[in-house]
Design an enzyme around this catalytic site. Structure first.
Site, PDB file in Angstrom:
ATOM      1  N   HIS B  98       1.077 -11.190  12.080  1.00 34.32           N
ATOM      2  CA  HIS B  98       1.765 -10.226  11.511  1.00 34.32           C
ATOM      3  C   HIS B  98       0.993  -8.824  11.179  1.00 34.32           C
ATOM      4  CE1 HIS B  98       3.148  -9.626   6.757  1.00 34.32           C
ATOM      5  NE2 HIS B  98       2.497  -8.206   7.249  1.00 34.32           N
ATOM      6  N   ASP B 343      -2.297 -10.245   8.619  1.00 33.76           N
ATOM      7  CA  ASP B 343      -1.211  -8.902   7.895  1.00 33.76           C
ATOM      8  C   ASP B 343      -2.301  -7.714   8.303  1.00 33.76           C
ATOM      9  OD1 ASP B 343       0.074  -7.802   6.170  1.00 33.76           O
ATOM     10  OD2 ASP B 343       0.060  -8.327   4.439  1.00 33.76           O
ATOM     11  N   PHE B 361      -2.449  -1.282  -1.204  1.00 41.16           N
ATOM     12  CA  PHE B 361      -2.780  -2.458  -1.602  1.00 41.16           C
ATOM     13  C   PHE B 361      -3.290  -2.800   0.452  1.00 41.16           C
ATOM     14  CE2 PHE B 361       0.766  -2.792  -4.548  1.00 41.16           C
ATOM     15  CZ  PHE B 361      -0.438  -3.867  -5.639  1.00 41.16           C
ATOM     16  N   GLY B 362      -3.748  -3.300   1.111  1.00 40.09           N
ATOM     17  CA  GLY B 362      -3.536  -3.812   2.182  1.00 40.09           C
ATOM     18  C   GLY B 362      -5.338  -4.037   2.905  1.00 40.09           C
TER      19      GLY B 362
END
Lengths: 311, 463
Positions: B98, B343, B361-362
């Site tokens: 991911h 991710d 986000f992230g």
């Protein structure tokens, strides 16, 4: 003794003795408001910047008057919140303000936490004049001051805060403020507008207004944002009023000398009837006057000590 | 050109064994595994390298590489390079299923070149990149572009994921068979959940026909609404809109039901809540074909990390409660959670400097994943090193049908060497990734990948 930090960002982290200091100082400041010449030279040569990313009349004017009564220079910066989205960042605004050399920055911002962000970037003292749904500490301080003035003491009082708690920065600041000063805070509103886990602050939670009002010393009504209905948070204004509107009959459930408070602006006929808002028990206008005194006290305590943010 | 990895603790996640072995690599493949390989294979190192034994410091490499103050020599040798892996774990090349590589479209955040450099530095030999690029990877041309750029500039193997729906818009299916023919390893609209349950059903039916998994980013958008962090006491106090655990769990439940209906292999991306773990556990018990992954930040941090409004802690799904973190760790332990994936989501500094609610986000994850797995899972005894390695090698390989993830004779020589004894402080400014958005800046972590070998070539070595 002074304040421990050079910023006033929230009520959550402020100590009871600091609250007491601010309230005591506000008492002296209030006296100035009733002089024929409402001006003292205390903050001559200091600059206060009111930076408002949200429209506000009450709070901005209150800070402006407070600054002027203390002989500080005051500038008002209104920034449309939309320009933030367009890329004009708070970081850039902060750099500009720093370059201009303000001693105190009063920030109103639609996003929670923005004053913390600003405080890290500038050398000036930062006062949070309301950030998103987070806190509005000067409102809580003026509310504490108003109640203390009327009741003599805050300890052991019962305060009911009623309405849309979820979106209310006023409620959050007042929960901390009153709880820290030894009062008991009751929170009441529809379950859809009660934030998750709010009980962990030590408040008592009610959904029936009659129970929340029973025997309280202070009834604090919150403004209902009418657009919350579209978000599915309540079915209709009519039903909201039926459940959470403050009228004479309901007010009778509180102590006979209970104070009625509202941070304004009022939705007359929604959360509060005109008959209650204009009654002898209402201290809504006193809150406004006291707001100036409390803000004078804060500016004095911060700008008096930290010139350009330096002690 | 041959490469000998000497004396490492070789982890075989398939049979959960750790043995001291030498590994010989030639022509990009593992060609021999055994003890004292140099002797048994009659590798005449003394002749080929110019006159000393393996243990000596005098191999004839013109530029010996010192590896943790022990002798190591590599590519510079004409016929054989040696990496002394004594005291280190030699594991199948790690796979991160991911990753957001951002190219094409968001090259200011990351490129395939920088993202794969970050992967190599983090010990990953293969990464799976998500299709939320611009244009989205919803057609063969974009997949082909990614493959070609990865071929040219990539440091590690790159396996693209194709979108489920055209433009990730959740309206019409992508040409999934064409994407499969182009080599995608899975389908996902990552970041944009397929809200229409009927369309998701058909996507799963179609993916099953193609024998590829569907990776679902489970988030019911109406419930998540404008939320920016986990809904709980912390969000209440910070006055930030919350994302309830239910926003994830509602869709995990829906997708599990659809997987049961269609028989499609469903892989749930980044599970973050105790409820999701419970749903997956129950589904696996029933024999439904479902797998899932967790990120290092979700098994490490709670929503309390958001308390200072640090936008580096803003991630979707959000950092959850302590109880959720404990449930995720339990899910890793009992194999409800199959995979650890990062991710990896790089963003620019300017974007992350915005107010919390406006910042994207992230967080990046490639270069801290191994250390977090060891520091937070292996050292505290939640997972054995074998179990941890399985979740970053054979398990993702199995889910994605990759012929990767184990060290055996004839296999691609994708190998990672991890030094479990190294302690270091995370310094984002040293990242190979363009993204410096990590909440772990300044953390002291233990164990670090020290060499990454892809197809027999040393792509990164800690010097």
């Amino acid at each position: 003794m002074g304040l421990k930090k050079k910023h006033l960002l929230d009520m959550q982290s402020i100590a009871p003795e600091e609250i007491k200091l601010i309230l005591d100082t506000a008492s002296s400041m209030k006296e100035i408001l009733f002089r024929s010449i409402k001006k003292v030279p205390t903050l001559r040569g200091r600059t206060i910047a009111n930076v408002f990313y949200e429209p506000s009349t009450r709070t901005r004017v209150s800070f402006e008057l407070a600054a002027k009564y203390l002989s500080a220079d005051c500038i008002n910066v209104s920034v449309a919140a939309s320009s933030v989205v367009k890329g004009e960042s708070l970081v850039d605004t902060a750099r500009t303000l720093k370059a201009m050399g303000a001693d105190v920055i009063v920030l109103r911002h639609p996003y929670s936490g923005a004053p913390y962000h600003l405080a890290k970037l500038v050398s000036a003292c930062v006062i949070n004049a309301g950030d998103g749904m987070h806190e509005h500490p000067t409102q809580a301080l003026l509310d504490l001051f108003t109640v203390q003035e009327a009741k003599g003491e805050l300890k052991a009082l019962k305060i009911a805060i009623i309405g849309d708690i979820l979106h209310s920065r006023v409620a959050r600041s007042n929960i901390w403020g009153f709880t820290k000063m030894g009062a008991t805070v009751r929170i009441c509103g529809p379950t859809t507008m009660i934030p998750v886990a709010i009980e962990r602050t030590g408040i008592r939670l009610y959904t029936k207004m009659e129970e929340a009002l029973d025997g309280v010393d202070v009834v604090m009504m919150l403004r209902l944002q009418l657009e919350r209905q579209q978000q599915g948070l309540f079915p209709s204004i009519r039903e909201y009023i039926r459940l959470y509107g403050l009228d004479r009959q309901r007010l009778a459930l509180a102590k006979p000398d209970a104070l009625v408070m509202h941070p304004g602006p009022l939705n007359r006929g929604v959360e509060i009837t005109s008959s209650v808002a204009d009654s002898a028990q209402a201290v809504i206008n006193t809150q406004v006057t006291n707001g100036v005194a409390v803000r004078m006290a804060l500016l004095y305590l911060l700008a008096g000590r930290f010139a350009g943010g330096q002690e | 050109m041959k490469l000998l990895l000497k004396g490492g603790n070789v982890i075989n996640p398939l049979n959960k064994s750790i043995t001291i072995q030498d590994i010989l690599i030639a022509d990009g493949k593992v060609t021999a595994i055994g003890r004292e390989l140099a002797a048994s294979l009659d590798l005449d190192l003394s002749r080929s390298t110019g006159g000393t034994d393996l243990e000596g410091r005098h191999l004839a490499c013109p530029k010996p590489v010192f590896f943790n103050n022990e002798e190591t020599s590599k590519d510079a040798c004409p016929t054989i390079s040696v990496i002394n892996a004594k005291g280190k774990y030699v594991v199948p090349g790690l796979i991160d299923m991911h990753v957001h590589l951002r190219e094409p479209g968001f090259e200011e955040k990351e490129t395939i070149a920088t993202g794969t450099q970050a992967a190599a530095r983090g010990g990953f030999t293969s990464i799976v990149c998500m299709p939320n690029t611009e244009p989205p990877a919803d057609n063969q041309a974009v997949i082909s572009f990614i493959q070609q750029v990865a071929q040219k500039t990539g440091m590690v193997n790159v396996f693209p994921v194709g979108t489920i729906t055209q433009g990730r818009a959740g309206k019409e299916l992508s040409e999934m068979a064409s994407l499969a023919a182009q080599g995608v390893v899975a389908f996902s609209d990552d970041g944009a959940p397929v809200v229409n349950a009927k369309l998701m059903r058909h996507a799963m039916e179609y993916a099953k026909m193609l024998n590829l998994p569907v990776i679902s980013h489970c988030e019911e958008p109406a419930l998540a609404a404008a939320g920016v962090m986990h809904e709980g006491f912390t969000s209440t106090m910070l006055g930030l809109p919350g994302i309830p655990a239910a926003a994830e769990e509602v869709m995990v439940a829906r997708d599990i039901i659809l997987a049961n209906l269609t028989g499609c292999h469903l892989h749930i991306a980044h599970v973050s809540t105790a409820g999701s773990v419970e749903l997956v556990r129950a589904a696996k018990k029933k024999g439904i074909k479902v797998t899932c992954e967790v990120t290092p930040h979700h098994f490490t941090l709670t929503d309390e990390a958001v308390s200072s409004y640090n936008s580096q802690t803003k991630v979707n799904p959000p950092l959850r409660s302590k109880a959720d973190v404990i449930a995720l760790q339990a899910g890793l332990k009992d194999d409800t959670i199959d995979v650890i994936a990062t991710d990896h989501a790089p963003h620019t500094q300017e974007e992350k400097e915005l107010e919390f609610e406006l910042a994207p986000f992230g967080m990046v994850g490639l270069e801290t994943a191994v250390s977090l797995v060891w520091t937070k899972l292996v050292i505290p005894g939640i997972l054995t090193s074998c179990e941890a390695v399985a979740k970053m090698t054979v398990n993702p390989a199995r889910i994605l049908n990759l012929k990767k993830g184990s060290i055996e004779i004839g296999a691609d020589a994708d190998i990672t060497i991890i030094d479990p004894e190294l302690t270091y402080v995370v310094k984002p400014e040293e990242f190979a990734s363009k993204g410096r958005n990590t909440p772990f800046s300044g953390w002291s972590l233990k164990s670090l990948p020290v060499a990454t070998i892809v197809g027999g070539k040393v792509k990164w070595i800690k010097t």
